[in-house]
Scaffold this motif. Structure first.
Motif, short mmCIF file in Angstrom:
data_model
loop_
_atom_site.label_atom_id
_atom_site.label_comp_id
_atom_site.label_asym_id
_atom_site.label_seq_id
_atom_site.Cartn_x
_atom_site.Cartn_y
_atom_site.Cartn_z
N LEU A 6 35.54 35.84 -29.95
CA LEU A 6 36.35 34.61 -29.88
C LEU A 6 37.19 34.29 -31.24
O LEU A 6 36.76 34.77 -32.25
N ARG A 7 38.55 34.05 -31.08
CA ARG A 7 39.33 33.60 -32.03
C ARG A 7 39.19 32.06 -32.28
O ARG A 7 39.42 31.31 -31.82
N ALA A 8 38.26 31.73 -33.51
CA ALA A 8 38.00 30.64 -33.74
C ALA A 8 37.21 30.67 -35.11
O ALA A 8 37.01 31.70 -35.74
N GLU A 9 36.89 29.48 -35.69
CA GLU A 9 36.51 29.24 -37.07
C GLU A 9 34.79 29.64 -36.88
O GLU A 9 34.31 28.71 -36.01
N PRO A 10 34.37 30.29 -37.63
CA PRO A 10 32.86 30.42 -37.55
C PRO A 10 31.85 29.20 -37.60
O PRO A 10 31.02 29.06 -37.06
N LEU A 22 34.35 29.41 -23.31
CA LEU A 22 35.46 29.47 -24.27
C LEU A 22 35.98 30.74 -24.11
O LEU A 22 35.42 31.74 -23.61
N PRO A 23 37.63 30.73 -23.77
CA PRO A 23 38.15 32.05 -23.83
C PRO A 23 37.85 33.10 -25.00
O PRO A 23 37.76 32.69 -26.00
N LEU A 24 37.94 34.30 -24.27
CA LEU A 24 37.59 35.33 -25.36
C LEU A 24 38.94 35.54 -26.37
O LEU A 24 39.92 35.10 -25.80
N ALA A 25 38.80 36.48 -27.18
CA ALA A 25 39.90 36.64 -28.21
C ALA A 25 40.98 37.13 -27.53
O ALA A 25 42.20 36.45 -27.57
N ASP A 26 41.06 38.05 -26.40
CA ASP A 26 42.21 38.69 -25.93
C ASP A 26 42.82 37.73 -24.86
O ASP A 26 43.99 37.40 -24.90
N ARG A 27 41.99 36.75 -24.13
CA ARG A 27 42.52 35.77 -23.48
C ARG A 27 43.26 34.73 -23.92
O ARG A 27 44.29 34.20 -23.64
N ARG A 28 42.79 34.17 -25.19
CA ARG A 28 43.25 32.94 -25.84
C ARG A 28 44.58 33.48 -26.58
O ARG A 28 45.46 32.89 -26.61
#
Length: 446
Positions: A323-327, A433-439
């Motif tokens: 995911l593209r998010a803050e850990p 939550l959307p995955l990194a590529d989808r988001r």
């Protein structure tokens, strides 16, 4: 209900006006067409009488193809020099004046035109008024038929125009309903009729003031929580120092109560800081984080607490999910959900955690065998500081609020499904939550 709607008022008012105008116009058109048809038939009598006077026409047996009621009757009113008598069975009175007139003949009303020839003989051309009125009425009805079709067409057209004209208001209402209460973007003004622009501008100014108020509230909460951390930390250190000294049993009990209160206060401050932090927009550039690794670490950290409470905590399935998010945000999300499950699951219960990779999204699901959430609490469960009618433990009521903000922050969804805990499962929480590529693709489109 209809009259309380602006759309209903416009449609009803215009419909009444169109129907009233249509009825008045139809009546006038009918009368005009009827009178015109009567005048045309009088003109036909006049022409036939003129021809009969010149050619000495007499009434002939009816043509089988001609309607008897519509047939014109030519009759001599006076005997000719050769002594011939009028041919009609019910002759007209011989003293009728010249010109158009309506007379009664054998109990039936007739429209007659009488003319005198140069030799003194007189001829009459007549027709029953009933047939004349029927022809005139049919002609008048044909005249108002288009108007009768026009009125329903106009009503349908007005309904469509009113609906399309008020559709921007419906879109504004949908946009307002879709807004989150704590993220108040301005309403768009593109495509809005100029009559509605002052109204939309007023709403946008109100939203700006509310957003400013929310920002001040968030800053105050964050600043207050941050400033209180230092004295709480100092109190915790002092309590630890006192705990090392020799204390009586009564003092030891009081010290334990003090340390428990300090821990609750410190936990509340941490939750308040997280609440304020995740209430803001995320940073633009975010690195990919392994959500599965973060969830495993959270479960490992909370596993001793679950075992101490006699709860079986474990995974049923784990997929790799980036995911593209803050850990820290992802860890806070997982920790709050699992911590809530531990707090409400009774001794001997189970908590199953699963992470699936489905349709371009990471689905985190947590199932516990606790009491679940009452239906009356479900609608308010995400409100800050709300703990329901049967709270347990020393929670702050901020955990699910923080989770909701983190989920919204990263364009995700959260669903809660509560059943009877005696059935084996009390509460199921599902976070998507959307995955990194989808988001990344969604962000590029925006």
């Amino acid at each position: 209900m209809l009259m309380s709607s602006l759309r209903g008022r416009l449609f009803a008012g215009l419909t009444v006006f169109i129907i009233g105008t249509g009825l008045a116009a139809g009546y006038l058109a009918f009368r005009w067409a009827f009178d015109e048809a009567i005048e045309l038939q009088d003109s036909v009598l006049l022409q036939v009488a003129s021809l009969a006077a010149k050619s000495r026409l007499t009434d002939q047996p009816g043509d089988p193809g001609v309607d008897e009621e519509a047939r014109l009757v030519v009759e001599e009113l006076t005997s000719r020099a050769d002594g011939a008598a009028p041919s009609a069975r019910h002759p007209l009175p011989p003293d009728l004046p010249d010109g158009l007139q309506t007379v009664t003949r054998a109990g039936e009303r007739w429209r007659v035109f009488v003319r005198t020839r140069s030799d003194g003989t007189r001829v009459a051309v007549g027709q029953p008024t009933a047939s004349r009125d029927e022809v005139a009425q049919d002609s008048a009805l044909r005249t108002i038929v288009p108007l009768g079709l026009l009125v329903p067409g106009l009503m349908l057209l007005i309904g469509i125009v009113v609906d399309r004209s008020l559709r921007p208001l419906s879109r504004l209402a949908e946009a307002l309903d879709a807004k989150q209460t704590d993220h108040l973007e301005r309403l768009p003004t593109e495509g809005i009729p100029k009559e509605l622009l002052p109204f939309v501008d007023s709403i946008n100014r109100l939203l700006d003031r509310i957003a400013t108020m929310f920002d001040r509230q968030r800053r105050f909460v964050a600043d207050a929580a941050h400033e209180l951390r230092s004295p709480i930390t100092a109190l915790s250190l002092q309590a630890d120092n006192l705990d090392r000294s020799t204390l009586s049993d009564d003092a030891r009990q009081r010290m334990d109560s003090l340390r428990s209160g300090i821990r609750r206060t410190a936990h509340l401050l941490e939750q308040l800081l997280a609440f304020a932090r995740y209430d803001q927009a995320p940073s633009a550039a975010l690195a990919e984080e392994a959500f599965d690794r973060i969830v495993k670490e959270v479960v490992a950290d909370l596993l001793p607490e679950a075992r101490h409470s006699g709860i079986d905590l474990g995974f049923t399935h784990v997929d790799a999910a980036a995911l593209r998010a803050e850990p820290l945000a992802l860890a806070m999300l997982a920790r709050n959900l699992i911590d809530n499950a531990i707090r409400y699951t009774p001794e001997g219960g189970t908590i199953d955690v699963s992470l699936h990779n489905r349709d371009g999204a990471a689905v985190l699901q947590i199932e516990d065998s606790g009491p679940g959430i009452l239906g009356q609490d479900m609608e308010r469960i995400f409100e800050p500081f709300f703990r329901g009618v049967r709270p347990r433990g020393d929670g702050t009521g901020l955990g699910l609020s923080i989770v909701r903000r983190i989920v919204d922050r990263y364009d995700g969804t959260i669903d809660l499904h509560s059943v009877d805990g005696n059935a084996g499962r009390g509460l199921t929480v599902r976070v998507t939550l959307p995955l990194a590529d989808r988001r990344s693709g969604a962000a590029d489109q925006r």
